[in-house]
Design a protein around this motif. Structure first.
Motif, mmCIF file in Angstrom:
data_model
loop_
_atom_site.group_PDB
_atom_site.id
_atom_site.type_symbol
_atom_site.label_atom_id
_atom_site.label_comp_id
_atom_site.label_asym_id
_atom_site.label_seq_id
_atom_site.Cartn_x
_atom_site.Cartn_y
_atom_site.Cartn_z
ATOM 1 N N ILE A 14 -34.906 108.746 33.866
ATOM 2 C CA ILE A 14 -34.047 109.415 32.880
ATOM 3 C C ILE A 14 -34.328 108.820 31.511
ATOM 4 O O ILE A 14 -34.231 107.601 31.337
ATOM 5 C CB ILE A 14 -32.565 109.250 33.257
ATOM 6 N N ASP A 15 -34.686 109.661 30.554
ATOM 7 C CA ASP A 15 -34.961 109.183 29.200
ATOM 8 C C ASP A 15 -33.677 108.798 28.479
ATOM 9 O O ASP A 15 -33.590 107.733 27.901
ATOM 10 C CB ASP A 15 -35.714 110.238 28.381
ATOM 11 N N ILE A 16 -32.701 109.702 28.489
ATOM 12 C CA ILE A 16 -31.446 109.409 27.793
ATOM 13 C C ILE A 16 -30.277 109.877 28.643
ATOM 14 O O ILE A 16 -30.264 111.006 29.138
ATOM 15 C CB ILE A 16 -31.399 110.040 26.378
ATOM 16 N N GLN A 17 -29.347 108.996 28.813
ATOM 17 C CA GLN A 17 -28.123 109.268 29.565
ATOM 18 C C GLN A 17 -26.998 109.447 28.556
ATOM 19 O O GLN A 17 -26.688 108.517 27.806
ATOM 20 C CB GLN A 17 -27.828 108.073 30.476
ATOM 21 N N SER A 79 -31.564 104.235 33.176
ATOM 22 C CA SER A 79 -31.980 105.146 32.108
ATOM 23 C C SER A 79 -32.625 104.340 30.985
ATOM 24 O O SER A 79 -32.237 103.211 30.721
ATOM 25 C CB SER A 79 -30.774 105.905 31.554
ATOM 26 N N ARG A 80 -33.599 104.937 30.324
ATOM 27 C CA ARG A 80 -34.266 104.215 29.239
ATOM 28 C C ARG A 80 -33.337 103.999 28.045
ATOM 29 O O ARG A 80 -33.430 103.000 27.349
ATOM 30 C CB ARG A 80 -35.528 104.967 28.824
ATOM 31 N N ARG A 81 -32.434 104.940 27.806
ATOM 32 C CA ARG A 81 -31.454 104.830 26.724
ATOM 33 C C ARG A 81 -30.127 105.385 27.222
ATOM 34 O O ARG A 81 -30.100 106.318 28.009
ATOM 35 C CB ARG A 81 -31.876 105.631 25.491
ATOM 36 N N ARG A 117 -30.662 99.296 25.511
ATOM 37 C CA ARG A 117 -30.748 100.361 24.512
ATOM 38 C C ARG A 117 -29.563 101.313 24.622
ATOM 39 O O ARG A 117 -29.722 102.499 24.842
ATOM 40 C CB ARG A 117 -32.067 101.108 24.665
#
Length: 157
Positions: A14-17, A79-81, A117
């Motif tokens: 997941i890039d952004i949550q 998640s990445r962010r 992040r």
């Protein structure tokens, strides 16, 4: 739930949550006492969550589903962010506990303190119980200055 977790992995994560926060500090449907390492699962909803969701069901608490599928706290943390959104005075205690309180399963959003992040976007009403709000504003201002200087040096060198 296992297929959902596998689908996340197969998609590359997941890039952004994008998250909201409950008045009790829950994220997703990870109610207080949820394991901070939890995965996607079926979760029983608390009475306060049922009441908060009643307006979506004709203001009838008994019409609100008693359980929900939720992405677990552990899954969210991968998640990445993370972007946490909150507005209104009714969220102020939850924001204060999540940001300045101890990391605890009683306030699932508090685990976001450990995410490298995470960004919070909150209004003044949601921020009013933060003890260090002036410092956080100063940090934000300084980061904006650094970002604009970095942008300037990249475009003018």
């Amino acid at each position: 739930c296992e297929r959902y977790e596998a689908a996340i992995v197969n998609a590359g994560g997941i890039d952004i949550q994008v998250l909201g926060i409950g008045k009790d500090g829950h994220i997703g449907f990870n109610e207080p006492s949820s394991s901070l390492g939890s995965r996607t699962r079926v979760k029983t909803l608390s009475q306060s969550t049922l009441e908060a969701n009643a307006p979506h069901f004709g203001d009838i608490v008994d019409a609100v589903p008693k359980m929900a599928i939720t992405m677990g706290v552990g899954t969210i943390m991968e998640s990445r962010r993370c972007l946490l959104l909150a507005s209104g005075e009714s969220k102020a205690e939850a924001i204060s506990n999540a940001v300045e309180g101890p990391i605890t399963a009683e306030v699932p959003a508090s685990v976001l303190q450990m995410h490298p992040r995470t960004v919070l976007v909150i209004d003044e009403a949601a921020a009013w119980q933060l003890k260090r709000v002036d410092y956080y504003k100063q940090v934000y201002t300084n980061k904006q200055k650094l970002l604009s200087q970095d942008h300037y040096s990249k475009t003018h060198n």
